[in-house]
Enzyme design. Structure first.
Site, mmCIF file in Angstrom:
data_model
loop_
_atom_site.group_PDB
_atom_site.id
_atom_site.type_symbol
_atom_site.label_atom_id
_atom_site.label_comp_id
_atom_site.label_asym_id
_atom_site.label_seq_id
_atom_site.Cartn_x
_atom_site.Cartn_y
_atom_site.Cartn_z
ATOM 1 N N LYS A 170 -49.116 40.695 -9.043
ATOM 2 C CA LYS A 170 -48.220 41.820 -9.551
ATOM 3 C C LYS A 170 -48.138 41.819 -11.142
ATOM 4 C CE LYS A 170 -45.039 41.603 -5.536
ATOM 5 N NZ LYS A 170 -43.868 41.230 -5.001
ATOM 6 N N ARG A 189 -46.668 34.521 -0.760
ATOM 7 C CA ARG A 189 -47.262 35.589 0.216
ATOM 8 C C ARG A 189 -48.415 36.014 -0.977
ATOM 9 N NH1 ARG A 189 -47.169 40.944 -0.652
ATOM 10 N NH2 ARG A 189 -47.472 42.199 1.502
HETATM 11 N N1 PMM Z 1 -44.338 42.414 -2.512
HETATM 12 C C1 PMM Z 1 -44.933 43.376 -1.921
HETATM 13 C C2 PMM Z 1 -44.838 43.612 -0.632
HETATM 14 N N2 PMM Z 1 -44.032 42.874 0.380
HETATM 15 N N3 PMM Z 1 -42.765 41.224 0.738
HETATM 16 C C3 PMM Z 1 -41.832 40.227 0.332
HETATM 17 N N4 PMM Z 1 -41.312 39.511 1.272
HETATM 18 N N5 PMM Z 1 -41.960 39.925 -0.788
HETATM 19 C C4 PMM Z 1 -42.624 40.301 -1.819
HETATM 20 O O1 PMM Z 1 -42.695 40.018 -3.022
HETATM 21 C C5 PMM Z 1 -43.516 41.776 -1.191
HETATM 22 C C6 PMM Z 1 -43.468 41.829 0.084
HETATM 23 C C7 PMM Z 1 -45.841 44.072 -2.783
HETATM 24 O O2 PMM Z 1 -47.078 43.735 -2.980
HETATM 25 P P1 PMM Z 1 -48.399 44.411 -1.979
HETATM 26 O O3 PMM Z 1 -48.388 45.776 -2.427
HETATM 27 O O4 PMM Z 1 -49.816 43.549 -2.535
HETATM 28 O O5 PMM Z 1 -48.178 44.140 -0.338
#
Ligand code: PMM
Length: 275
Positions: A208, A246
């Site tokens: 991020k 994650r």
């Molecule tokens: N961040 C993203 C997408 N899904 N889900 C959860 N539970 N927590 C998060 O911090 C989160 C998420 C955004 O990241 P990406 O675009 O790399 O998937």
């Protein structure tokens, strides 16, 4: 030990890997590869939640996600589905998904609680203040940790009254979602406070933007060059008994966690030094 949730974004526009796994076969291969690298869970998403992203329609989202879920479940992998739509969740659960990862914490779709309560699945409730197109205009907090915990507490009460069972619930402060970089640092510093909610905690910091410019020259690094910083957050989370992180870089995270458990195990075995 903290579990590793690997990310498969079946999207053209996710901030870090958009477009790489839009093709179903490529997404399945990537999910299988993450599992082979040691991911405990593979999280499949068909809608980007990066700041400013526009929504995709329900049919497109389900068409991206469901075949990937079905194939990964068939391969014996624990699968979570990153969706805030009840219809997508329903289709993914019918294809065998084990976890619904809902970045809206059940707020985006009032039917989500009904779908989740009718299944034997987990539900990640993330702190959320509105859709991606507008969320970065909602970053005002007096005490970010207290407000995020209070909000999650309200969501927990709401989904329980809608029939969701305690053992289904996982909580997530939502780093980067309607948060400034400083909010993310504070939430991490105060992570232990989330124990008061009494549910497993998931943290998504991987790649991020608050991890983008840490070098002495403050250069903003592209997303794939943020893995070392992401790993530092994951190790910190593991030390704070976070349930799962994650991450994009599963192989690196699994290695770092193995190093930590080996040191912990050796410490337990070694005789106490004379005082
Ligand atoms: N961040 C993203 C997408 N899904 N889900 C959860 N539970 N927590 C998060 O911090 C989160 C998420 C955004 O990241 P990406 O675009 O790399 O998937």
């Amino acid at each position: 030990m903290t579990q590793v949730m690997g990310i498969v974004n079946v999207t053209p526009d996710s901030f870090s890997d958009g477009g790489k796994y839009l093709d179903t076969a490529a997404a399945i291969r990537h999910g299988e590869q993450l599992a082979a690298q040691g991911a405990d869970i593979v999280d499949v998403g068909g809608e980007s939640t990066r700041p400013g992203a526009e929504r995709v329609d329900a049919e497109t989202e389900a068409n991206r996600v469901v075949p990937v879920v079905r194939a990964l479940v068939k391969a014996g992998i624990t699968v979570s589905v990153d969706t805030m739509r009840a219809s997508t969740a329903q289709a993914a659960l019918s294809a065998g998904a084990h976890i619904i990862n809902d970045v809206s914490g059940g707020l985006a779709d009032p039917e989500m609680a009904t779908v989740v309560s009718a299944h034997d699945c987990s539900w990640v409730l993330m702190h959320w203040r509105g859709h991606s197109a507008t969320m970065q205009s909602a970053t005002s907090y007096r005490d970010v940790t207290r407000e995020v915990i209070a909000h999650l507490g309200e969501r927990i009460d709401a989904v329980r009254s809608a029939g969701v069972r305690d053992e289904q619930i996982i909580v997530d402060p939502g780093l980067g979602f309607a948060k400034t970089a400083q909010h993310n640092w504070v939430l991490l510093a105060e992570l232990d406070e989330f124990a008061q909610l009494g549910f497993p905690l998931l943290i998504g910091a991987s790649r991020k933007s608050f991890l983008a410019a840490l070098g002495t020259d403050r250069t903003v690094r592209p997303a794939p060059e943020r893995d070392a910083a992401s790993l530092a957050v994951s190790l910190y989370c593991a030390r704070r008994d976070v349930w799962a992180v994650r991450v994009h870089d599963v192989a690196g995270t699994v290695d770092a966690f193995a190093v930590m458990s080996n040191i912990d195990a050796a410490g337990r075995l070694s005789p106490q030094l004379p005082g």
